[in-house]
Design an enzyme around this catalytic site. Structure first.
Site, PDB file in Angstrom:
ATOM      1  N   GLU A   7       0.819  -1.223   0.000  1.00 32.82           N
ATOM      2  CA  GLU A   7       0.000   0.000   0.000  1.00 32.82           C
ATOM      3  C   GLU A   7       0.847   1.265   0.000  1.00 32.82           C
ATOM      4  OE1 GLU A   7      -3.696   1.738   2.674  1.00 32.82           O
ATOM      5  OE2 GLU A   7      -3.553  -0.398   2.233  1.00 32.82           O
ATOM      6  N   LYS A   8       2.015   1.187   0.642  1.00 23.66           N
ATOM      7  CA  LYS A   8       2.869   2.378   0.758  1.00 23.66           C
ATOM      8  C   LYS A   8       4.329   1.940   0.871  1.00 23.66           C
ATOM      9  CE  LYS A   8       0.162   3.006   4.216  1.00 23.66           C
ATOM     10  NZ  LYS A   8      -0.607   3.347   5.408  1.00 23.66           N
ATOM     11  N   ASP A 101      -2.809  -3.015   3.138  1.00 24.78           N
ATOM     12  CA  ASP A 101      -3.455  -3.156   4.452  1.00 24.78           C
ATOM     13  C   ASP A 101      -4.563  -4.197   4.363  1.00 24.78           C
ATOM     14  OD1 ASP A 101      -1.840  -1.354   5.700  1.00 24.78           O
ATOM     15  OD2 ASP A 101      -3.315   0.260   5.834  1.00 24.78           O
ATOM     16  N   ASP A 103      -7.624  -4.871   4.901  1.00 24.53           N
ATOM     17  CA  ASP A 103      -8.979  -4.397   5.136  1.00 24.53           C
ATOM     18  C   ASP A 103      -9.639  -4.073   3.798  1.00 24.53           C
ATOM     19  OD1 ASP A 103      -7.852  -1.977   4.335  1.00 24.53           O
ATOM     20  OD2 ASP A 103      -7.885  -1.078   6.330  1.00 24.53           O
ATOM     21  N   TYR A 319      -2.253  -4.224  14.024  1.00 19.55           N
ATOM     22  CA  TYR A 319      -3.005  -3.402  13.069  1.00 19.55           C
ATOM     23  C   TYR A 319      -4.067  -2.562  13.795  1.00 19.55           C
ATOM     24  CZ  TYR A 319      -5.812  -2.205   8.982  1.00 19.55           C
ATOM     25  OH  TYR A 319      -6.494  -1.518   8.017  1.00 19.55           O
ATOM     26  N   ARG A 321      -6.624  -0.317  12.618  1.00 14.20           N
ATOM     27  CA  ARG A 321      -7.960   0.045  12.105  1.00 14.20           C
ATOM     28  C   ARG A 321      -8.934  -1.123  12.267  1.00 14.20           C
ATOM     29  NH1 ARG A 321      -7.321   4.454   7.854  1.00 14.20           N
ATOM     30  NH2 ARG A 321      -5.190   5.162   8.088  1.00 14.20           N
TER      31      ARG A 321
END
Length: 600
Positions: A7-8, A101, A103, A319, A321
């Protein structure tokens, strides 16, 4: 070549290090026949209406609603270079591991790139709950199939498209309707932001409309068994409001005079019971935000950023979130490793850790209640506390304390309740004696040993007590408080309680909420940024432009229950229970009906 799509960049570097892919390329790392590349969050964005048809460039009521037949995504100009790099790598890839991530949004970020690049090869899923090396190794050894997590992408598309339909159509519509009423500027309407704004406006209105009512209290000072204690007069129902507060001063004055004259009270009933209290569960993001708001006045976005930093940079916690406060049974095997990591990171916790029973299994260990992620807990890797900011240390300590509490004894207290009669008036007294502080030593600022309620003398039925005097108090009812970011997060998590429509109430789960753990902080930030709310110290207050918008809106557009119902539908899509096409068809019908009603 196996391609890992992260993701990043920071996430990519962590995974590449474990895979021993150390050779640097432009926008990727490679080695060992694997390549790791990354996005910068979403590399793509949804096209605006004018990119579907040039006529939509000018905002006109007669052109609404805009409902695309084929949805379009565009590469963000700022991320075009990285997209091109990933596109070239995908052409060489024999298989792809989605490592964004774990999710709904992470799945969508990766899948929309694969879809845009027309990648049709094998896909698997790296499902990470922490970014320390041991957790990454563990996740790499148990990759999920791409089919298992594909429904999350469908839910992500549903979320994005529903937001687009509401935002694009209703922002245009209410801006144009506002202009007809002489209003200036753009009136932004959002699927989640608008019902959230309504919660704040409704609370502001409750406070503005509040008329304080006077009531009175009567405390009677008594002596029993040579010990002074206090009892409260139980006012009879005819002189009370619905909250059982006395609103008749003369009746209270008469009771005080009667009891003073009598000089003696008799115990009708005295009961002491042992209260056993379990430790609170480990934290999810929403609860973490609420506690940090109440304790330190932290904003929701600030807490999310700190939790993200503890996860990504310090590798100290799992994690963040997550909407879950439970832990899988398999992680019981890692308890001793987590404790060693806490001990190495925070030596000051050693006396607390020595009181723990590592074999104890609290109610948090429950496979049936795990959602996409487990609760936020410390990782098995020691962290360098000196590299954390003061706020990061505070939040890390809080997460550790909630985990440690699971291995401490129950909190035990003897609760005594006494009912007395004095000159035909009833009195009640209650007291609390802590028998064993248990888990409260981990969470209480005072060590959990202070009594919350004063203890009472050892009284038994029919025992006489001497009346020492009466204290009359004059009070006024108080309005509810304005929302803080913490209390608003709590309200957003439980939107079902703000729903009055009985049919809608039946369809909503008790936990139905506005937004998700990952998005609520951003919703509050959006409302602040758009000038719909402002901060007054810790409180959130609606602005004039927010009230002007709310006055124009149809009830159905600002109803928290409707948005919570949509969020439930997105969960059903993610669980593979509801087809995306059915959800979007209902959204299109809904937006068409709203536009028609608003025009009228």
């Amino acid at each position: 070549m196996k391609l890992y799509l992260c993701e990043k960049p920071s996430q990519g570097r962590d995974i590449a290090r474990v895979l021993d892919a150390r050779q640097r390329g432009d926008g990727y790392l490679t080695g060992n026949n694997v390549t790791v590349t990354w996005g910068f969050g979403h590399l793509m964005e949804m096209e605006p209406p004018e990119n579907y048809n040039i006529k939509y460039k000018k905002w006109r009521l007669e052109d609404l609603p805009v409902i695309p037949e084929q949805w379009k995504l565009a590469i963000k100009p700022a991320t075009k270079k990285q997209f091109t790099i990933i596109q070239k790598l995908l052409k060489k890839a024999s298989s792809v591991v989605i490592a964004t991530d774990a999710d709904r949004e992470g799945e969508t970020i990766a899948r929309e790139i694969l879809e845009a690049c027309k990648y049709r090869g094998p896909v698997s899923r790296l499902w990470l709950s922490a970014l320390d090396d041991i957790s990454i190794h563990k996740a790499l050894a148990s990759l999920k199939s791409g089919e298992e997590t594909a429904p999350l992408y469908q839910a992500g598309l549903g979320r994005a498209r529903a937001d687009w339909l509401v935002g694009m159509n209703l922002t245009r519509m209410y801006t144009l309707l506002g202009q007809k009423q002489g209003q200036k500027g753009v009136f932004s309407v959002g699927r989640v932001q608008t019902p959230t704004l309504r919660l704040i406006i409704d609370r502001d209105q409750q406070i503005a409309d509040f008329v304080p009512q006077q009531y009175w209290t009567l405390a009677v000072r008594l002596i029993g068994q040579n010990k002074t204690f206090q009892a409260q007069w139980l006012a009879p129902e005819p002189v009370c409001d619905e909250e059982r507060r006395c609103i008749n001063e003369s009746a209270l004055q008469q009771a005080a005079a009667d009891m003073t004259r009598s000089g003696q009270a008799v115990v009708i009933n005295a009961e002491t019971s042992r209260i056993k209290e379990s430790a609170p569960l480990p934290l999810d993001l929403g609860t973490l935000q609420q506690i940090c708001s109440a304790k330190w006045g932290m904003g929701a976005r600030q807490v999310l950023d700190i939790a993200q930093s503890l996860y990504e940079i310090h590798k100290a916690t799992s994690y963040p979130r997550t909407d879950c406060r439970y832990l899988p049974l398999a992680m019981l095997a890692e308890v001793s490793q987590v404790f060693r990591a806490i001990q190495a990171t925070i030596p000051a916790f050693i006396p607390l850790l020595t009181q723990c029973n590592l074999q104890q299994k609290s109610r948090c260990w429950n496979d049936q209640l795990i959602t996409a992620h487990h609760a936020i807990i410390p990782t098995i890797q020691p962290a360098d506390i000196s590299k954390m900011s003061d706020d990061e240390q505070r939040v890390y300590y809080l997460i550790c304390r909630h985990y440690i509490a699971q291995f401490l004894p129950l909190h035990l207290a003897d609760k005594t309740q006494i009912l007395l009669r004095c000159a035909e008036h009833k009195l009640a007294a209650s007291g609390n004696v802590v028998v064993a502080p248990g888990w409260k030593i981990a969470l209480s600022d005072n060590g959990g040993v202070n009594n919350d309620i004063p203890s009472l003398p050892p009284l038994t039925d029919n025992m006489p007590c001497t009346v020492q005097g009466c204290d009359i108090g004059s009070q006024k009812t108080r309005p509810p408080e304005h929302y803080t970011e913490g209390t608003l997060i709590a309200a957003m998590k439980n939107a079902a309680r703000f729903v009055s429509d009985e049919r809608l109430k039946k369809r909503l789960k008790e936990s139905a909420g506005l937004g998700t753990e990952a998005t609520r902080a951003e919703i509050i930030e959006t409302l602040l940024r758009r000038g719909y709310i402002r901060k007054e110290k810790r409180h959130l207050v609606a602005t004039d432009s927010a009230r002007a918008l709310m006055a124009m809106l149809l009830d159905i557009v600002k109803d928290p229950g409707m948005t919570a119902l949509w969020e439930q539908a997105l969960d059903d899509i993610a669980a593979g229970k509801l087809p995306l096409a059915v959800f979007l068809q209902k959204q299109a019908i809904w937006i068409s009906r709203v536009v028609t009603q608003a025009r009228q």
